[in-house]
Design an enzyme around this catalytic site. Structure first.
Site, PDB file in Angstrom:
ATOM      1  N   GLU A  53       0.833  -1.201   0.000  1.00 28.82           N
ATOM      2  CA  GLU A  53       0.000   0.000   0.000  1.00 28.82           C
ATOM      3  C   GLU A  53       0.867   1.250   0.000  1.00 28.82           C
ATOM      4  OE1 GLU A  53      -4.315  -0.942   1.908  1.00 28.82           O
ATOM      5  OE2 GLU A  53      -2.725  -0.550   3.335  1.00 28.82           O
ATOM      6  N   CYS A  67       3.603   8.643   0.633  1.00 29.75           N
ATOM      7  CA  CYS A  67       4.128   7.776   1.682  1.00 29.75           C
ATOM      8  C   CYS A  67       4.225   6.385   1.071  1.00 29.75           C
ATOM      9  CB  CYS A  67       3.166   7.792   2.872  1.00 29.75           C
ATOM     10  SG  CYS A  67       3.632   6.650   4.177  1.00 29.75           S
ATOM     11  N   CYS A  74       5.442  -6.318   7.469  1.00 28.86           N
ATOM     12  CA  CYS A  74       6.620  -5.942   8.252  1.00 28.86           C
ATOM     13  C   CYS A  74       6.896  -7.060   9.251  1.00 28.86           C
ATOM     14  CB  CYS A  74       6.363  -4.630   9.001  1.00 28.86           C
ATOM     15  SG  CYS A  74       7.803  -4.009   9.904  1.00 28.86           S
ATOM     16  N   CYS A  78       5.593  -3.979  16.291  1.00 29.26           N
ATOM     17  CA  CYS A  78       5.248  -2.852  17.164  1.00 29.26           C
ATOM     18  C   CYS A  78       3.761  -2.978  17.494  1.00 29.26           C
ATOM     19  CB  CYS A  78       5.543  -1.528  16.476  1.00 29.26           C
ATOM     20  SG  CYS A  78       7.286  -1.350  15.988  1.00 29.26           S
ATOM     21  N   CYS A  81       0.922  -0.714  15.751  1.00 28.98           N
ATOM     22  CA  CYS A  81       0.940  -0.541  14.291  1.00 28.98           C
ATOM     23  C   CYS A  81       0.257  -1.704  13.595  1.00 28.98           C
ATOM     24  CB  CYS A  81       2.379  -0.409  13.802  1.00 28.98           C
ATOM     25  SG  CYS A  81       2.515  -0.240  12.003  1.00 28.98           S
ATOM     26  N   SER A 148      12.321   6.723   7.336  1.00 28.41           N
ATOM     27  CA  SER A 148      11.998   6.550   8.753  1.00 28.41           C
ATOM     28  C   SER A 148      12.374   5.152   9.216  1.00 28.41           C
ATOM     29  CB  SER A 148      10.498   6.787   8.949  1.00 28.41           C
ATOM     30  OG  SER A 148      10.135   6.561  10.297  1.00 28.41           O
ATOM     31  N   SER A 172      11.763   6.549  14.775  1.00 32.50           N
ATOM     32  CA  SER A 172      10.548   6.295  15.555  1.00 32.50           C
ATOM     33  C   SER A 172      10.966   5.927  16.981  1.00 32.50           C
ATOM     34  CB  SER A 172       9.753   5.139  14.930  1.00 32.50           C
ATOM     35  OG  SER A 172       9.250   5.529  13.667  1.00 32.50           O
ATOM     36  N   ASN A 248      -3.531   6.837  15.594  1.00 31.24           N
ATOM     37  CA  ASN A 248      -4.655   6.441  14.735  1.00 31.24           C
ATOM     38  C   ASN A 248      -5.122   5.063  15.150  1.00 31.24           C
ATOM     39  OD1 ASN A 248      -4.560   8.789  12.942  1.00 31.24           O
ATOM     40  ND2 ASN A 248      -2.587   7.959  12.311  1.00 31.24           N
ATOM     41  N   CYS A 293      -1.050   7.151   9.399  1.00 29.00           N
ATOM     42  CA  CYS A 293       0.125   6.472   9.960  1.00 29.00           C
ATOM     43  C   CYS A 293      -0.285   5.241  10.748  1.00 29.00           C
ATOM     44  CB  CYS A 293       0.880   7.371  10.932  1.00 29.00           C
ATOM     45  SG  CYS A 293       1.386   8.925  10.275  1.00 29.00           S
TER      46      CYS A 293
HETATM   47  N1  SAH Z   1       9.199   0.986  10.199  1.00 27.13           N
HETATM   48  C1  SAH Z   1       9.533   2.381  10.017  1.00 27.13           C
HETATM   49  C2  SAH Z   1       8.774   2.976   8.860  1.00 27.13           C
HETATM   50  C3  SAH Z   1       7.268   3.100   9.081  1.00 27.13           C
HETATM   51  S1  SAH Z   1       6.976   4.726   9.571  1.00 27.13           S
HETATM   52  C4  SAH Z   1       9.284   3.140  11.302  1.00 27.13           C
HETATM   53  O1  SAH Z   1       8.573   2.606  12.160  1.00 27.13           O
HETATM   54  O2  SAH Z   1       9.810   4.226  11.463  1.00 27.13           O
HETATM   55  C5  SAH Z   1       5.376   4.695  10.202  1.00 27.13           C
HETATM   56  C6  SAH Z   1       5.248   5.687  11.349  1.00 27.13           C
HETATM   57  O3  SAH Z   1       3.906   5.642  11.850  1.00 27.13           O
HETATM   58  C7  SAH Z   1       6.154   5.302  12.497  1.00 27.13           C
HETATM   59  O4  SAH Z   1       6.657   6.419  13.173  1.00 27.13           O
HETATM   60  C8  SAH Z   1       5.174   4.528  13.357  1.00 27.13           C
HETATM   61  O5  SAH Z   1       5.603   4.402  14.651  1.00 27.13           O
HETATM   62  C9  SAH Z   1       3.923   5.347  13.217  1.00 27.13           C
HETATM   63  N2  SAH Z   1       2.716   4.604  13.605  1.00 27.13           N
HETATM   64  C10 SAH Z   1       2.565   3.265  13.640  1.00 27.13           C
HETATM   65  N3  SAH Z   1       1.336   2.937  14.050  1.00 27.13           N
HETATM   66  C11 SAH Z   1       0.676   4.106  14.284  1.00 27.13           C
HETATM   67  C12 SAH Z   1      -0.650   4.424  14.707  1.00 27.13           C
HETATM   68  N4  SAH Z   1      -1.533   3.471  14.960  1.00 27.13           N
HETATM   69  N5  SAH Z   1      -0.977   5.732  14.833  1.00 27.13           N
HETATM   70  C13 SAH Z   1      -0.060   6.699  14.543  1.00 27.13           C
HETATM   71  N6  SAH Z   1       1.188   6.460  14.134  1.00 27.13           N
HETATM   72  C14 SAH Z   1       1.568   5.173  14.007  1.00 27.13           C
END
Ligand code: SAH
Length: 306
Positions: A53, A67, A74, A78, A81, A148, A172, A248, A293
């Protein structure tokens, strides 16, 4: 132009031959949705059936930011996410990464790109760098490109050592407390935060560019004034800029988290400001189509639309 089929000045057979021999894209578009705020989310499929996506964000000041994903799914998990909850497919090739950008470039001119879609870019560092180095050909300069990472050290070290282009780096973090970070992001056990932050400082010293720090605001989890002070003491204003991200909601977290209120986010930001750490609050885009995000996830690539 999105397919040879539209080149009606060419004979039909030639169109078919071209589509077979020199495909316009390595990705097939499966579905595309547009949010109320103009955000577009596209679901693609690779030739071997993996879901990918990517998102186009349209801002009022005319900025057009995409984006893009570096992996299908992945392997990291986390807890906040959605991508971490779907099955991991594989690393994407440089062409598969660039074809996401080219898709949106065919809709309209784009000028910013973030590697913040599915996947951990530094688990796929060679293809990510190959693709990022070619983005200027599409109108996206290096200064408007951000990669990122969760702090995957081998890839991060390589980025710091080898990338002389002014491509931006984002980390992050989500908390300065090692125990809490391991609970939110299991990868923290493998690469301790102190080492990751030290590597970011090496980048700043070598490249003279600040690192963006991403911090998802989870109510009652990481959003207290004490936790803001803890973050401020881990960082320094010469090296870092903080981006606070409103959480989110995602269904795979099963209601485990709620987003911090606007007031709590503003209070957190004030504590950082007092410590001279610059911080901004990320504008949420595309939430109604799960394009925001952390919301990128596909249940089953082969059965989408069923
Ligand atoms: N794996 C890398 C690239 C993805 S960036 C990284 O984590 O940096 C995606 C961003 O969105 C990251 O900062 C992640 O922590 C954030 N993110 C993940 N889940 C989210 C959510 N439910 N609400 C808001 N931000 C979120």
């Amino acid at each position: 132009m999105t397919s040879y089929e539209e080149m009606t000045t060419l004979p039909k057979r030639l169109r078919a031959t071209l589509a077979d021999a020199v495909p316009l894209s390595t990705l097939e578009v499966v579905e595309q949705r547009e949010a109320r705020d103009g955000t577009v989310k596209t679901l693609f499929r690779t030739h071997d059936g993996h879901a990918v996506e990517a998102v186009l964000m349209r801002y009022r000041d005319g900025r057009r930011s995409i984006c893009i994903s570096s992996q299908s799914g992945c392997p990291l998990t986390c807890t906040f996410c959605a991508t971490g909850a779907m099955r991991f497919g594989r690393n994407l090739t440089a062409s598969e990464i660039l074809d996401q950008a080219l898709h949106f470039r065919r809709i309209e001119p784009i000028d910013h790109c973030v590697y913040m879609g599915m996947g951990e870019p530094f688990l796929n560092v060679a293809h990510v760098l190959d693709s990022a180095r070619r983005l200027p050909d599409l109108g996206i300069t290096h200064r408007r490109t951000t990669i990122s990472t969760v702090g995957w050290l081998p890839g991060l070290r390589r980025f710091v050592d080898e990338v002389e282009e002014p491509i931006r780096l984002a980390l992050s973090i989500h908390t300065a407390d090692p125990a809490l970070r391991s609970a939110l992001m299991p990868v923290n056990d493998r690469f301790p935060l102190a080492d990751v932050v030290a590597e970011c400082r090496r980048y700043v010293a070598l490249r003279h560019r600040k690192v963006f720090v991403e911090y998802v605001m989870l109510a009652g989890v990481n959003d207290s004034p004490a936790q803001a002070r803890e973050l401020a003491s881990l960082l320094d204003p010469e090296s870092f800029k903080v981006n606070l991200i409103p959480y989110n909601p995602i269904s795979s977290a099963g209601g485990l988290y709620a987003g911090s209120s606007r007031e709590t986010i503003a209070r957190f930001k004030r504590v950082l400001a007092r410590a001279r750490i610059p911080a901004t609050v990320r504008l949420t885009r595309g939430r109604d189509i799960e394009a925001a995000c952390g919301q990128l996830a596909v249940a089953s690539p082969t059965r989408t639309g069923a």
